[in-house]
Motif scaffolding. Structure first.
Motif, PDB file in Angstrom:
ATOM      1  N   ILE A   6       0.913  -1.204  -0.099  1.00  0.00           N
ATOM      2  CA  ILE A   6       0.003  -0.029   0.007  1.00  0.00           C
ATOM      3  C   ILE A   6       0.926   1.227   0.030  1.00  0.00           C
ATOM      4  N   PHE A   7       1.935   1.267   0.641  1.00  0.00           N
ATOM      5  CA  PHE A   7       2.914   2.576   0.827  1.00  0.00           C
ATOM      6  C   PHE A   7       3.892   2.637  -0.385  1.00  0.00           C
ATOM      7  N   LYS A   8       3.950   1.485  -1.215  1.00  0.00           N
ATOM      8  CA  LYS A   8       4.964   1.393  -2.488  1.00  0.00           C
ATOM      9  C   LYS A   8       6.193   1.562  -1.873  1.00  0.00           C
ATOM     10  N   ASN A   9       6.852   0.950  -0.733  1.00  0.00           N
ATOM     11  CA  ASN A   9       8.084   0.920  -0.266  1.00  0.00           C
ATOM     12  C   ASN A   9       8.644  -0.416   0.072  1.00  0.00           C
ATOM     13  N   GLY A  10       8.185  -1.414  -1.015  1.00  0.00           N
ATOM     14  CA  GLY A  10       8.783  -2.760  -0.679  1.00  0.00           C
ATOM     15  C   GLY A  10       8.354  -3.447   0.693  1.00  0.00           C
ATOM     16  N   LYS A  11       7.628  -2.869   1.547  1.00  0.00           N
ATOM     17  CA  LYS A  11       7.210  -3.649   2.819  1.00  0.00           C
ATOM     18  C   LYS A  11       5.606  -3.798   2.607  1.00  0.00           C
ATOM     19  N   PHE A  12       5.742  -5.264   2.638  1.00  0.00           N
ATOM     20  CA  PHE A  12       4.259  -5.806   2.129  1.00  0.00           C
ATOM     21  C   PHE A  12       3.315  -5.936   3.327  1.00  0.00           C
ATOM     22  N   GLN A  13       1.787  -6.055   2.921  1.00  0.00           N
ATOM     23  CA  GLN A  13       0.746  -6.235   4.023  1.00  0.00           C
ATOM     24  C   GLN A  13      -0.165  -7.261   3.134  1.00  0.00           C
ATOM     25  N   LEU A  22     -13.255  -5.580   5.320  1.00  0.00           N
ATOM     26  CA  LEU A  22     -11.951  -5.998   4.853  1.00  0.00           C
ATOM     27  C   LEU A  22     -10.957  -5.629   5.780  1.00  0.00           C
ATOM     28  N   HIS A  23     -10.042  -6.533   5.789  1.00  0.00           N
ATOM     29  CA  HIS A  23      -8.825  -6.360   6.584  1.00  0.00           C
ATOM     30  C   HIS A  23      -7.455  -6.173   5.910  1.00  0.00           C
ATOM     31  N   LEU A  24      -6.551  -5.275   6.524  1.00  0.00           N
ATOM     32  CA  LEU A  24      -5.261  -5.285   5.963  1.00  0.00           C
ATOM     33  C   LEU A  24      -4.394  -5.007   7.037  1.00  0.00           C
ATOM     34  N   ILE A  25      -3.554  -5.813   7.178  1.00  0.00           N
ATOM     35  CA  ILE A  25      -2.635  -6.226   8.409  1.00  0.00           C
ATOM     36  C   ILE A  25      -1.045  -6.222   7.954  1.00  0.00           C
ATOM     37  N   ASP A  26      -0.370  -5.180   8.652  1.00  0.00           N
ATOM     38  CA  ASP A  26       1.154  -5.407   8.260  1.00  0.00           C
ATOM     39  C   ASP A  26       2.079  -6.630   8.767  1.00  0.00           C
ATOM     40  N   ARG A  27       3.230  -6.528   8.421  1.00  0.00           N
ATOM     41  CA  ARG A  27       4.053  -7.812   8.865  1.00  0.00           C
ATOM     42  C   ARG A  27       4.201  -8.020  10.219  1.00  0.00           C
ATOM     43  N   ASN A  28       3.860  -6.959  11.138  1.00  0.00           N
ATOM     44  CA  ASN A  28       3.969  -7.118  12.572  1.00  0.00           C
ATOM     45  C   ASN A  28       2.556  -7.471  12.968  1.00  0.00           C
ATOM     46  N   LEU A  50      -7.088  -5.810  -8.581  1.00  0.00           N
ATOM     47  CA  LEU A  50      -6.565  -5.618  -9.793  1.00  0.00           C
ATOM     48  C   LEU A  50      -5.700  -4.337  -9.502  1.00  0.00           C
ATOM     49  N   ASP A  51      -4.557  -4.528 -10.602  1.00  0.00           N
ATOM     50  CA  ASP A  51      -3.505  -3.396 -10.595  1.00  0.00           C
ATOM     51  C   ASP A  51      -3.226  -3.150 -12.096  1.00  0.00           C
ATOM     52  N   TYR A  52      -4.168  -2.421 -12.632  1.00  0.00           N
ATOM     53  CA  TYR A  52      -4.379  -2.215 -13.968  1.00  0.00           C
ATOM     54  C   TYR A  52      -2.821  -1.917 -14.959  1.00  0.00           C
ATOM     55  N   GLU A  53      -2.476  -0.958 -14.668  1.00  0.00           N
ATOM     56  CA  GLU A  53      -1.199  -0.522 -15.176  1.00  0.00           C
ATOM     57  C   GLU A  53       0.142  -0.685 -14.414  1.00  0.00           C
ATOM     58  N   HIS A  54       0.012  -1.815 -13.168  1.00  0.00           N
ATOM     59  CA  HIS A  54       1.152  -2.312 -12.612  1.00  0.00           C
ATOM     60  C   HIS A  54       1.972  -1.166 -11.862  1.00  0.00           C
ATOM     61  N   THR A  55       0.960  -0.297 -11.371  1.00  0.00           N
ATOM     62  CA  THR A  55       1.727   0.933 -10.632  1.00  0.00           C
ATOM     63  C   THR A  55       1.328   0.852  -9.296  1.00  0.00           C
ATOM     64  N   LYS A  56       0.767  -0.240  -8.865  1.00  0.00           N
ATOM     65  CA  LYS A  56       0.216  -0.584  -7.361  1.00  0.00           C
ATOM     66  C   LYS A  56      -0.924   0.373  -6.980  1.00  0.00           C
ATOM     67  N   GLU A  57      -1.687   0.900  -7.942  1.00  0.00           N
ATOM     68  CA  GLU A  57      -2.808   1.787  -7.699  1.00  0.00           C
ATOM     69  C   GLU A  57      -4.014   0.621  -7.806  1.00  0.00           C
ATOM     70  N   TYR A  58      -4.109   0.038  -6.655  1.00  0.00           N
ATOM     71  CA  TYR A  58      -4.837  -1.513  -6.585  1.00  0.00           C
ATOM     72  C   TYR A  58      -6.494  -1.030  -6.762  1.00  0.00           C
ATOM     73  N   ARG A  59      -7.143  -1.673  -7.185  1.00  0.00           N
ATOM     74  CA  ARG A  59      -8.670  -1.570  -7.201  1.00  0.00           C
ATOM     75  C   ARG A  59      -9.305  -3.053  -6.604  1.00  0.00           C
ATOM     76  N   LEU A  60     -10.249  -2.965  -5.739  1.00  0.00           N
ATOM     77  CA  LEU A  60     -10.774  -4.224  -5.275  1.00  0.00           C
ATOM     78  C   LEU A  60     -12.191  -4.166  -5.606  1.00  0.00           C
ATOM     79  N   TYR A  61     -12.505  -5.322  -6.446  1.00  0.00           N
ATOM     80  CA  TYR A  61     -13.799  -5.590  -6.750  1.00  0.00           C
ATOM     81  C   TYR A  61     -14.545  -6.780  -5.628  1.00  0.00           C
TER      82      TYR A  61
END
Length: 297
Positions: A6-13, A22-28, A50-61
């Motif tokens: 989500i923060f586009k910094n290589g640290k994943f959730q 909906l839940h979004l949890i960090d690695r801690n 979905l990430d249409y342009e592979h820019t991490k501008e995600y869309r949730l359907y």
């Protein structure tokens, strides 16, 4: 469960849903700010990310019990400009995406077989006369360079048919020949032709088919009630792992249809993983309140 950045910094959730949130949890193990997000109604389909342009501008359907399909950003808010798509009946299947030419198509079907094809803004693109079978459990969209050869493909287990409905609303049906009543279908890659294949499994049998050229595998076990089947590849071999909940076992089936080995005391479908990143394939098996890791030879 999706892995996102989500923060586009290589640290994943981890992104996932329960019935109403909906839940979004960090690695801690902590919630990302703003989460959990309350949904408009009970969710009825899995999330499509979905990430249409592979820019991490995600869309949730996802679809909800109020018979609407929603589009959210990863920040847990409704996507601006998208009008929730109203459906005639409840949608249980995930929304699928295909690009034809310069146009985007989002596709799903409700439990009565009505097909919905809509744009990124939620606008209906095609008014279908054809319908899928009722209570369809899975389908696959085969992309093409025009509407005629872009097809929604599914198995009609009641009539033993492979049905294909094009985005031009033309339907063709191919007789499969095997008894498939109440069988489930998974679309996956099995042979090495890069074309999508399908696994069908149910009472007493597992079948694998190429979507265009016929049967790849059949395996029979009259005592088994298969609830899940997956493809597993090792360095030297390819297998089908078929989970028999009634027998509490996983049959490891070779591509000639013969059971190569059996993993006993399995109470849930397995997870196939390159767990240790050593080039070997492992099977994680749930056995009651234990998780067992076994190398697949």
């Amino acid at each position: 469960i999706y892995t996102v950045d989500i923060f586009k910094n290589g640290k994943f959730q981890l992104l996932f849903n329960t019935e109403n949130y909906l839940h979004l949890i960090d690695r801690n193990g902590n919630y990302v700010q703003g989460y959990p997000v309350k949904l408009p109604a009970k969710i009825t389909s899995n999330i499509t990310l979905l990430d249409y342009e592979h820019t991490k501008e995600y869309r949730l359907y996802f679809a909800c019990a109020d018979k609407k399909i929603y589009n959210y950003t990863l920040y847990g808010v409704k996507t601006e400009g998208f009008v929730p798509l109203k459906t005639n009946a409840v949608v249980k299947m995930p929304i699928q995406y295909v690009k034809v030419g310069l146009s985007d198509y989002l596709i799903t079907a409700d439990v009565t077989g009505n097909i919905y094809v809509f744009s990124r803004k939620g606008e209906g693109r095609i008014d279908f006369k054809n319908k899928t079978t009722e209570d369809l459990d899975n389908f696959y969209v085969s992309g093409g360079n025009n509407l005629d050869n872009t097809k929604l493909i599914y198995v009609d287990d009641k009539n033993n048919l492979l049905d294909k409905i094009s985005l031009a609303d033309k339907k063709e049906a191919i007789k499969i020949g095997d008894e498939l009543k109440n069988f489930k279908t998974e679309f996956t890659l099995i042979d090495d032709d890069t074309q999508m294949d399908m696994l069908m499994f149910g009472d007493g049998a597992v079948y694998a088919y190429d979507l265009f050229s016929g049967k790849l595998l059949e395996s029979f076990n009259e005592q088994a009630v298969y609830e899940n089947a997956q493809v597993a590849n090792t360095t030297d071999n390819e297998y089908i792992l078929a989970f028999d909940r009634a027998g509490q076992k996983i049959n490891v089936i070779a591509m000639d249809g013969k059971v190569q080995s059996t993993i006993q005391n399995a109470t849930q479908k397995p997870l196939i993983s390159n767990l240790y990143k050593n080039g070997k394939t492992y099977v994680l098996v749930v056995s009651g309140n234990k998780v067992i890791c076994q190398e697949l030879n």
